[in-house]
Design an enzyme around this catalytic site. Sequence first.
Site, mmCIF file in Angstrom:
data_model
loop_
_atom_site.group_PDB
_atom_site.id
_atom_site.type_symbol
_atom_site.label_atom_id
_atom_site.label_comp_id
_atom_site.label_asym_id
_atom_site.label_seq_id
_atom_site.Cartn_x
_atom_site.Cartn_y
_atom_site.Cartn_z
ATOM 1 N N ASP A 181 26.072 99.704 35.223
ATOM 2 C CA ASP A 181 24.963 98.637 35.883
ATOM 3 C C ASP A 181 23.988 99.354 34.742
ATOM 4 O OD1 ASP A 181 22.976 97.946 37.380
ATOM 5 O OD2 ASP A 181 22.740 99.787 38.249
ATOM 6 N N ASN A 193 23.148 96.533 32.372
ATOM 7 C CA ASN A 193 22.632 95.207 31.467
ATOM 8 C C ASN A 193 22.330 94.768 31.473
ATOM 9 O OD1 ASN A 193 25.708 95.573 31.291
ATOM 10 N ND2 ASN A 193 26.434 93.879 32.633
ATOM 11 N N ARG A 245 18.842 88.759 29.077
ATOM 12 C CA ARG A 245 19.398 90.080 31.251
ATOM 13 C C ARG A 245 21.199 89.167 30.191
ATOM 14 N NH1 ARG A 245 18.052 92.354 35.431
ATOM 15 N NH2 ARG A 245 19.987 91.696 35.608
ATOM 16 N N HIS A 262 24.359 91.259 29.470
ATOM 17 C CA HIS A 262 26.452 91.454 29.994
ATOM 18 C C HIS A 262 27.365 90.764 29.816
ATOM 19 C CE1 HIS A 262 24.563 91.111 34.156
ATOM 20 N NE2 HIS A 262 23.983 89.777 34.015
ATOM 21 N N ASN A 297 25.216 90.823 44.729
ATOM 22 C CA ASN A 297 25.217 89.674 43.754
ATOM 23 C C ASN A 297 25.095 88.078 43.481
ATOM 24 O OD1 ASN A 297 26.306 92.829 41.290
ATOM 25 N ND2 ASN A 297 24.955 92.334 42.091
ATOM 26 N N TRP A 298 25.491 88.021 44.629
ATOM 27 C CA TRP A 298 25.381 85.948 44.922
ATOM 28 C C TRP A 298 23.283 86.122 45.179
ATOM 29 C CZ3 TRP A 298 29.372 83.553 43.452
ATOM 30 C CH2 TRP A 298 30.570 83.739 43.907
ATOM 31 N N ARG A 343 28.706 106.401 37.306
ATOM 32 C CA ARG A 343 27.928 104.949 37.174
ATOM 33 C C ARG A 343 26.990 105.470 35.989
ATOM 34 N NH1 ARG A 343 24.860 101.761 42.349
ATOM 35 N NH2 ARG A 343 23.639 100.516 40.596
ATOM 36 N N ARG A 353 23.492 105.639 43.545
ATOM 37 C CA ARG A 353 23.448 104.979 45.059
ATOM 38 C C ARG A 353 25.105 104.631 44.761
ATOM 39 N NH1 ARG A 353 18.629 102.436 43.212
ATOM 40 N NH2 ARG A 353 19.569 100.482 42.849
HETATM 41 C C1 IPE Z 1 25.547 97.369 40.818
HETATM 42 O O1 IPE Z 1 24.936 96.247 40.830
HETATM 43 C C2 IPE Z 1 26.755 96.218 41.123
HETATM 44 C C3 IPE Z 1 27.886 96.287 39.694
HETATM 45 C C4 IPE Z 1 27.917 96.733 38.761
HETATM 46 C C5 IPE Z 1 28.251 95.163 40.019
HETATM 47 P P1 IPE Z 1 23.856 96.515 41.133
HETATM 48 O O2 IPE Z 1 22.441 96.149 40.375
HETATM 49 O O3 IPE Z 1 24.243 95.036 41.813
HETATM 50 O O4 IPE Z 1 23.518 97.578 42.191
HETATM 51 P P2 IPE Z 1 21.776 97.319 42.077
HETATM 52 O O5 IPE Z 1 20.997 96.636 43.363
HETATM 53 O O6 IPE Z 1 21.286 98.349 41.456
HETATM 54 O O7 IPE Z 1 22.468 98.551 43.618
HETATM 55 C C1 IPE Z 2 25.171 95.757 35.888
HETATM 56 O O1 IPE Z 2 24.177 95.060 35.431
HETATM 57 C C2 IPE Z 2 26.343 93.928 35.677
HETATM 58 C C3 IPE Z 2 26.210 93.483 37.220
HETATM 59 C C4 IPE Z 2 25.605 93.920 38.376
HETATM 60 C C5 IPE Z 2 26.777 92.369 37.183
HETATM 61 P P1 IPE Z 2 22.836 94.944 35.812
HETATM 62 O O2 IPE Z 2 22.647 92.864 35.990
HETATM 63 O O3 IPE Z 2 22.718 95.691 37.299
HETATM 64 O O4 IPE Z 2 21.677 95.452 35.055
HETATM 65 P P2 IPE Z 2 19.893 95.553 35.651
HETATM 66 O O5 IPE Z 2 20.331 96.762 36.502
HETATM 67 O O6 IPE Z 2 19.318 94.720 35.795
HETATM 68 O O7 IPE Z 2 19.848 96.749 33.792
HETATM 69 MG MG MG Z 3 22.306 96.455 38.251
#
Ligand code: IPE
Ligand code: IPE
Ligand code: MG
Length: 265
Positions: A35, A37, A48, A52, A83-84, A203, A209
């Site tokens: 998490d 990125n 953003r 990734h 994530n969708w 994490r 979480r």
């Molecule tokens: C968890 O990260 C899912 C992945 C790393 C693929 P999220 O960024 O989606 O989680 P939340 O929304 O902060 O709980």
């Molecule tokens: C995790 O990074 C990657 C995926 C969930 C695909 P995020 O995209 O959730 O990065 P933040 O949490 O917005 O910084």
């Molecule tokens: Mg995230």
Amino acid sequence: MSQPSVISTDHLKVCAQPKGLDPLRMPAHIALIMDGNGRWAKARGLPRMMGHTAGVEALKSTLRLCNKWGISALTAYAFSTENWSRPEDEVNFLMTLFESVLQRELESLEREQVRIRFLGEIHELPEKLQSLIKEATEKTCLNKGIHFNVCTNYGGRRELVLAAQRLAKRSATGQLDPELIDENSFAEELFTSGEVDPDLLIRTSGERRISNFLLWQLAYTEIHVTEILWPDFDAAALTLALADYQSRCRRFGGLDPLINDHSQS
Ligand code: IPE
Ligand code: IPE
Ligand code: MG
């Protein structure tokens, strides 16, 4: 009498591990919520998507280190069922990124003996990605190195519901006695079937979480949360996570096995 000429390579794995870690107490299976990125990119004034792309490099090096340090399985959360709900251009970018990374990296996964599997509802992913997943899974299925599980369109609750549905269908058709469903037979219906439960969950980005990840499998997993944003996760961060893991006393509901006389404590 001459000795059989079988040379054990076990010690090589032990030697390859970083100083300060106990080679006998390494986790067999690491789960990873990658998490941060987006925040990594934002902090640099970048879109953003660049976060990734940078995250892929961190995953490649973490996988390589885990393989080298003798960890048997790495299960990484790449895309959740939730994530969708992100903007369409981000979702599309991620799908295209998964495709190009798979295409580019398949040869080195094969060479490094990585066995890759994708956990989640793969049939809902774009067709091109599905066929690349099929190819990578088939080409690496006999590899003897680390089990690399990439959770893509994965949701822990969905996984449990699907397992319950499969068991219910077999019960309804008389193929299965519901009384015989136990924890082992339930676990066999999960995407992770055949894998031991994770010993350590890492994490990144400081969130405390589990975001619908491995709800069943994490029952007794040790959790390490680091403030480091995923693209910055490196060998030093992995070593710290492993040292933290090795400092824990895993009791599984029992008492500390290192203390013999519990009546005094
Ligand atoms: C968890 O990260 C899912 C992945 C790393 C693929 P999220 O960024 O989606 O989680 P939340 O929304 O902060 O709980
Ligand atoms: C995790 O990074 C990657 C995926 C969930 C695909 P995020 O995209 O959730 O990065 P933040 O949490 O917005 O910084
Ligand atoms: Mg995230």
